[in-house]
Design a protein around this motif. Structure first.
Motif, PDB file in Angstrom:
ATOM      1  N   ASP A 126     -39.189 -25.524 -17.353  1.00 46.41           N
ATOM      2  CA  ASP A 126     -38.432 -24.742 -16.377  1.00 46.41           C
ATOM      3  C   ASP A 126     -39.105 -24.690 -15.014  1.00 46.41           C
ATOM      4  N   ALA A 132     -36.654 -25.576 -12.026  1.00 47.65           N
ATOM      5  CA  ALA A 132     -36.278 -24.448 -11.171  1.00 47.65           C
ATOM      6  C   ALA A 132     -36.796 -24.629  -9.750  1.00 47.65           C
ATOM      7  N   LEU A 147     -30.866 -20.155 -14.220  1.00 50.60           N
ATOM      8  CA  LEU A 147     -32.110 -19.417 -14.444  1.00 50.60           C
ATOM      9  C   LEU A 147     -31.903 -18.281 -15.439  1.00 50.60           C
TER      10      LEU A 147
END
Length: 763
Positions: free
Chosen positions: A215, A219, A296
């Protein structure tokens, strides 16, 4: 994740056993595919900024050159549907040769715009977390106990190197993770020091789960590219401003900029093109922000489940229970980076819920694909440099767009069906199937590459694609859903294997790529037949639909894909009874009932179509029959498959659509063999004739399935099994009557039987 507040929370419910949660955490996440899709849309937006800059730098010269090439093509290209293919190909080749220099130069700017966006995004991916860490500082190493927890979590979650744990300053309220010099760092708020030992471990495991899932890269790269594309989109506007400045000695004078800037901006953004460009850029950036925030939030759910995989959940539930809701007012929630604690608690207690496809997520995927497909089509090379041997840029772009839709929506849908089946709560149907084409339609209208759309003929050059493409994609989604349910009934609930993922990806890739092809081709032939002197009325739709299915040059690929899907559906249907369980012998058959009722239905449809074709005299045609007999044979062959489809849907509801995928092609192929065998001695090229009789009707069946997939998949499935005796009697009789009726209607109606040839003769 923030430190707990002082307010007392609810008592945490005991967590389930690790075994109850293991299956849910083993399913693949749709987040990675949706991140990639969002990044591709943003990079293509940067490419469009490069294209606009090219036009600004070169002025009107490229446009004049392209207009001259188009004028030459219009003079040399034959008009009408019945045109000389050699003249058409020669005119098109000259057009592509004429425009090659301008197109190649423009492609350089498009690639440069996307490359600059990516490079700047990668740079910002490194800088943005450092800026956040500086704001959260001063950063100091956390006490040794935290590092031990991180090392244990890293070892259990499969990381080779444990993250470095730091403690932030007093302003920091949320824990976060980022990468620094190749090593992950977890920054904790000061309030984390007061957590009980179990909640400390839960907090560290949650952040480590983000690191293990990748992530951090996804992200921060998405955030960096979002800011990068904003900067790149401004470049063409800055060029216009600088070009309009008064010059001194050949160089622009910046001293006069403050005085004339307001008037120049007003003049730019009141022009139709730049007003449209600015509005679409704002919409793109807003959509990217909302979609990135939603991704997210979903990754937060998945990190929670990954962190407690195989472990008790009480500590994480206590941590979430004591946490205050910081989502803010309702208009802040679409941009919130974390879900509400109550929702995270619900996901921990009921993990299967996050595997379901949501309406908002489905619409977001449709929106992104609607922005991605036309942009990729416009950016791909054309003419002799095209990437596929058939079709144009759109048919080439449809393959990666179909893959993106399969990865971002199709495969998660299949996993959600399996999870919903295991929990006894299958996901909803109608809203999902409507949300995908609705998002796609909005994406086609709002995408950045359609700037100036109000002054053109619409997406892909045809306004009718706003109807045909979403309808075909909705039909593909409906077929995907019923096939997923059929597949779920043939396997035990549990872990999704690599073979399951491969099958789900291949099926959805074939369905959605075919949908993009069918939607665009149908709109194109509607336009061609509508502009023909002999066209007009409802025959435009009839002729366009048939031509898009059987006369595009891609019939073999489409028919082969349908044949593979039919084989898979047949295998899955054989071992499925009512509700996915084997049917009790002698009592009844379930929603998918091979071979008890399907084989008689196939035989009945074939017999009905053949009998009507050879006993019902066709309508008279003044111009003679000739090719008319061949077209009648193709439509009659297809009518057998349509009869199977209608019969199975009438008997079983929406489940009949999945079974029809297995039953309709064999019914049509039986009629193809019968027609071929009857005229075997008269065919000048018998094997070419067999190929035509087998392939083109299957391609027409595929387009029919994509067209009716949405309404049929939205029907209610039959409750309870169909009695064996009823199935054996009703299925063949019903399919025979329907096939014979369809054949007779087509043969006796001159408008249906000869509309295509009459239009060609008159064009």
């Amino acid at each position: 994740m923030s430190a707990p507040s002082e307010a007392p929370g609810r008592e945490a419910e005991p967590g389930g056993s690790p075994e109850a949660r293991s299956d849910s955490t083993s399913y693949p996440s749709p987040g990675r595919g949706r991140y990639v899709l969002l990044l591709l849309v943003l990079l293509l937006a940067g490419g469009y900024a490069g294209r606009v800059l090219f036009v600004g730098l070169r002025g009107s010269a490229p446009a004049r050159a392209l207009e001259q090439c188009s004028a030459v093509y219009e003079r040399e290209a034959p008009a009408g549907p019945q045109s000389d293919p050699r003249r058409s190909a020669a005119a098109l080749a000259r057009l592509q040769e004429c425009t090659a220099d301008v197109e190649q130069e423009m492609d350089v700017f498009v690639v440069a715009g996307a490359a600059v966006t990516l490079a700047l995004g990668l740079l910002l991916m490194r800088l943005l977390p450092l800026l956040l860490a500086r704001r959260a500082g001063p950063l100091v190493p956390a006490p040794p106990g935290w590092s031990d927890l991180a090392a244990e979590a890293a070892r259990e979650l499969g990381l080779r190197r444990a993250p470095e744990v730091l403690r932030g300053g007093l302003r920091l309220r949320e824990a976060f993770a980022y990468a620094h010099h190749g090593r992950a760092r977890i920054v904790l708020p000061p309030g984390a020091a007061g957590l009980p030992p179990g909640q400390r471990a839960a907090l560290i495991r949650h952040e480590t789960a983000h690191v293990a899932a990748g992530d951090i890269t996804l992200a921060w790269l998405t955030r960096g590219v979002r800011w990068a594309v904003l900067a790149v989109l401004v470049v063409p506007v800055l060029h216009v401003l600088v070009s309009a400045l008064p010059s001194t000695g050949g160089a622009s004078s910046l001293s006069s900029l403050p005085a004339i800037l307001p008037g120049m901006l007003w003049k730019i953004f009141t022009s139709p093109f730049y007003l449209d460009y600015g509005l679409r850029a704002v919409l793109l950036l807003g959509t990217a922000a909302v979609v990135a925030a939603a991704l997210l939030r979903r990754r937060e759910y998945e990190a929670d489940l990954r962190s407690v995989h195989g472990r008790p959940t009480e500590a994480l539930q206590a941590l979430l229970t004591d946490r205050a809701d910081s989502s803010g007012r309702w208009w802040h929630r679409p941009f919130a980076l974390h879900p509400a604690p109550a929702r995270r608690l619900a996901a921990v207690r009921h993990p299967h819920r996050i595997l379901r496809s949501s309406v908002a997520g489905t619409a977001a995927v449709g929106l992104l694909v609607g922005m991605f497909l036309p942009a990729l089509e416009a950016a791909l090379p054309q003419g002799p440099h095209r990437l596929l041997p058939w079709g144009d840029q759109l048919h080439t772009a449809a393959v990666p767009a179909g893959l993106a839709l399969a990865a971002a929506w199709g495969v998660p849908l299949w996993t959600g069906v399996l999870a919903g089946r295991a929990a006894g709560r299958p996901p909803g149907t109608r809203r999902l199937l409507l949300a995908l084409p609705a998002g796609l339609l909005l994406g086609l209208l709002a995408q950045l590459w359609a700037t100036g759309l109000v002054r053109t003929t619409g997406p892909f050059g045809l306004w009718s694609t706003l109807v045909t493409v979403p309808v075909a994609v909705a039909g593909a989604a409906g077929c995907s859903l019923v096939l997923a349910r059929l597949r779920a009934g043939g396997r035990p609930a549990g872990r999704l294997t690599g073979r399951d993922r491969l099958v789900a990806t291949a099926v959805n890739l074939a369905l959605f790529t075919g949908a993009f092809w069918a939607g665009r081709d149908t709109a194109l032939f509607f336009h061609i037949f509508g502009s023909s002197p002999a066209g007009g009325g409802w025959t435009v739709w009839w002729n366009g639909f048939n031509a898009a299915a059987m006369f595009t040059g891609r019939e073999t690929v489409v028919a082969a894909a349908l044949a593979v899907l039919a084989f898979l559906a047949w295998r899955w249907s054989v071992r499925v009874g009512p509700g996915g369980a084997p049917a009790a012998p002698g009592r009844g058959v379930g929603a998918a009932f091979l071979p008890v009722a399907v084989v008689p239905a196939v035989l009945g449809a074939a017999v009905g179509a053949i009998a009507a074709r050879w006993t019902v005299p066709p309508a008279e045609r003044t111009g003679g029959y000739g090719l008319a007999d061949g077209l009648l044979d193709l439509w009659v062959i297809s009518s057998a498959g349509v009869a199977c489809l209608v019969t199975l849907v009438l008997l079983t509801g929406s489940a009949g659509l999945a079974t029809a995928v297995a039953a309709a092609p064999p019914a049509s192929l039986l009629v193809s063999l019968a027609v071929w065998g009857r005229y075997l001695t008269t065919w000048p090229q018998p094997w070419v004739a067999l190929h035509t009789l087998a392939i083109r009707p299957l391609a027409l069946l595929a387009v029919i399935l994509l067209t009716v997939g949405l309404p049929l998949a939205s029907l209610s499935a039959r409750r309870g099994p169909v009695r064996r005796a009823v199935a054996l009697r009703v299925a063949p009789a019903l399919s025979l009557v329907i096939a014979a009726s369809l054949t007779a209607v087509v043969q006796r109606s001159p408008e249906l039987a000869f509309a295509y040839l009459n239009t060609l003769d008159g064009g």
